[in-house]
Design an enzyme around this catalytic site. Structure first.
Site, mmCIF file in Angstrom:
data_model
loop_
_atom_site.group_PDB
_atom_site.id
_atom_site.type_symbol
_atom_site.label_atom_id
_atom_site.label_comp_id
_atom_site.label_asym_id
_atom_site.label_seq_id
_atom_site.Cartn_x
_atom_site.Cartn_y
_atom_site.Cartn_z
ATOM 1 N N SER A 268 1.608 4.918 3.994
ATOM 2 C CA SER A 268 0.698 5.361 2.651
ATOM 3 C C SER A 268 1.577 4.951 1.560
ATOM 4 C CB SER A 268 0.660 6.851 2.804
ATOM 5 O OG SER A 268 -0.419 7.224 1.952
ATOM 6 N N LYS A 272 3.045 0.955 0.961
ATOM 7 C CA LYS A 272 2.939 0.082 -0.226
ATOM 8 C C LYS A 272 4.397 -0.263 -0.488
ATOM 9 C CE LYS A 272 -0.315 3.319 -2.278
ATOM 10 N NZ LYS A 272 -1.407 2.997 -1.707
ATOM 11 N N TRP A 359 -10.202 5.991 2.308
ATOM 12 C CA TRP A 359 -9.690 5.939 0.989
ATOM 13 C C TRP A 359 -8.610 4.567 0.907
ATOM 14 C CZ3 TRP A 359 -10.748 7.448 -3.378
ATOM 15 C CH2 TRP A 359 -9.772 7.944 -4.426
ATOM 16 N N HIS A 413 -5.749 9.159 8.238
ATOM 17 C CA HIS A 413 -4.764 8.579 7.414
ATOM 18 C C HIS A 413 -3.479 9.287 8.230
ATOM 19 C CE1 HIS A 413 -2.880 6.967 4.017
ATOM 20 N NE2 HIS A 413 -2.309 8.210 3.759
HETATM 21 C C1 GTR Z 1 -3.155 9.211 -1.730
HETATM 22 C C2 GTR Z 1 -3.043 7.840 -2.494
HETATM 23 C C3 GTR Z 1 -2.967 6.955 -1.677
HETATM 24 C C4 GTR Z 1 -1.811 7.062 -0.712
HETATM 25 C C5 GTR Z 1 -1.436 8.507 -0.146
HETATM 26 C C6 GTR Z 1 -0.173 8.836 0.398
HETATM 27 O O1 GTR Z 1 -3.486 10.419 -2.456
HETATM 28 O O2 GTR Z 1 -4.484 8.124 -3.457
HETATM 29 O O3 GTR Z 1 -2.777 5.858 -2.410
HETATM 30 O O4 GTR Z 1 -0.566 6.633 -1.157
HETATM 31 O O5 GTR Z 1 -1.629 9.298 -1.342
HETATM 32 O O6 GTR Z 1 0.625 8.184 -0.008
HETATM 33 O O7 GTR Z 1 -0.132 9.827 1.222
#
Ligand code: GTR
Length: 436
Positions: A268, A272, A359, A413
């Site tokens: 997540s 990145k 997402w 996710h």
């Molecule tokens: C979300 C965000 C994503 C992702 C995620 C995470 O809310 O919008 O870009 O990074 O968090 O890191 O769990």
């Protein structure tokens, strides 16, 4: 870039697959229906050229990539997206070493990495598990974690981080307690990783920069930055990535680790981060990112799932100030995320995604891998047309492995055993550990 086919054709395919589900088909390997259904909403786009230099010159050889085009792209990501990280030496203190950890299957080490000369000043804990009695230095996955090193395993010897943490299971008034020990172990299959001949090293990301907007006063920004911030000053993703590099600084000194086979990994926002760390720091042997999505591996110009305005509104502190001018202006950002993957070339990149993680735009990640592939080929990581020779996102649970790798898992996710299994299958092709 061409879209993947007319909407009615895909709708027909969708109905066919739904029919298949009713009469009983192979659901484990079915197409990613939820993603197909969303695909008509992706915007058409034209990507910034990856192999044309700013002066219009075509890049047709590796030496022009290294001397001209790569520095141009790196500079754009630094100045417009993540910000510039400083060069700061650190010192290490190994404060724990147990050669009979996890029932004798592991060597555990904990290292305090001090960011300044003051050992009581800012720093981070690096937790390392290596396979016991490994015949030679091992390749290691280096990964940041969200809930503290002590949350990745129930091992009672892991030091509980005193750093700020968002309240959650076992975290009271922003401080973690004993009750949080092992609370995130499902995301870190340590025993499985060791059994395959890899080590696992991890750092709590909040040791580097607490994940909230405080105007960059705490964490490494507070420790290092002096004077006023510029539009190119580093944000939190760059700070976390800097921490991965400092972890690698230590791992390079450890004779039980093969410093040339340390791979940056993350999930997540920390996926990145792993990509940016591997782009910035060429010592990383590769990058393994799960659900990295917007400003990770996904093509921003598709504007499917999270977009730049969304991410800036909630997490503006992850980026440099220049990035804030691109809200709803994806097409004006001079880079897109296929170029982030290309910065890592020819080193391997693996992208893990999940069907219901709309997402993060999994198909946007697939498209980024395709668009980055020519750079991997130019640099000799694969024959022409072979770095990512896959035509369309695969069925669920059918990993695609070229010089870049990709899969879509069923479900949400997250980073699960399945993702780690694929990470290691892909890593086996490059770093070939000897099993303990
Ligand atoms: C979300 C965000 C994503 C992702 C995620 C995470 O809310 O919008 O870009 O990074 O968090 O890191 O769990």
């Amino acid at each position: 870039m061409k879209k993947t086919g007319p909407v009615p054709a895909r709708l027909a395919a969708l109905l066919a697959v739904l029919g298949l589900m009713f009469i009983g088909g192979d659901l484990t390997h079915r197409p990613p229906l939820a993603l197909w259904a969303m695909e008509p909403f992706a915007l058409p786009y034209r990507l910034p050229e990856i192999l044309v230099a700013n002066d219009g010159r075509r890049v047709t050889d590796a030496s022009t990539w290294w001397s001209v085009r790569r520095p141009e792209i790196l500079e754009l990501f630094r100045s417009q997206v993540y910000g510039r990280m400083p060069i700061r030496p650190v010192t290490f203190e190994v404060f724990d070493e147990d050669r009979e950890a996890l029932g004798g299957t592991a060597v555990r080490k904990q290292v305090r990495v001090n960011f300044t000369d003051d050992p009581s000043g800012p720093g981070m804990d690096l937790l390392i598990y290596l396979p016991a009695r490994a015949p030679q230095p091992v390749p290691v996955f280096l990964i940041l974690n969200f809930r503290g090193n002590h949350a990745i395993h129930s091992d009672p010897a892991i030091r509980i981080t005193p750093s700020w943490m968002k309240d959650s299971v076992g975290v009271i008034d922003n401080r973690s307690t004993e009750a949080a020990r092992g609370s995130r172990s499902y995301r870190f299959p340590v025993e499985k990783i060791l059994a395959r001949g890899y080590g696992l090293a991890t750092i709590y990301y909040g040791d580097l920069d607490p994940d909230y907007d405080d105007g960059f006063k705490n964490g490494v920004h507070g420790a290092f930055d002096s004077g006023t911030r510029t539009p190119e000053s580093w944000g939190s993703i760059a700070a976390w990535a800097w921490g991965l590099s400092r972890g690698l600084d230590y791992l390079e000194t450890d004779p039980e680790v093969d410093g040339k086979r340390v791979m940056a990994a993350g999930h997540s926002r920390l996926g990145k981060t792993a990509l940016w760390a591997a782009a910035e720091d060429e010592r990383f042997a590769g990058a393994f990112a799960s659900g990295s999505g917007c400003m990770g591996a996904a093509i921003g110009r598709r504007m499917l799932g999270e977009n730049i305005a969304d991410i800036n509104r909630r997490f503006g502190h992850w980026f440099c100030d220049n990035f804030h001018q691109y809200n709803f202006r994806e097409h004006d950002l001079p880079v897109d995320q296929h170029q982030l993957l290309a910065l890592i070339a020819p080193r391997p990149v693996y992208l893990a995604s999940a069907e219901l993680d709309l997402w993060s735009d999994p198909i946007g990640e697939f498209q980024a891998a395709r668009a980055a592939a020519p750079v991997f080929e130019l640099l000799g990581a694969a024959a022409p047309g072979q770095a990512f020779p896959f035509k369309y996102p695969p069925n669920l649970h059918e990993p695609q492995m070229g010089a870049l790798g990709f899969h879509i898992r069923g479900g949400e996710h997250d980073i699960l055993d399945y993702d780690w299994d694929c990470f290691m299958d892909f890593a086996d092709r490059i770093v070939k550990p000897s099993r303990p």
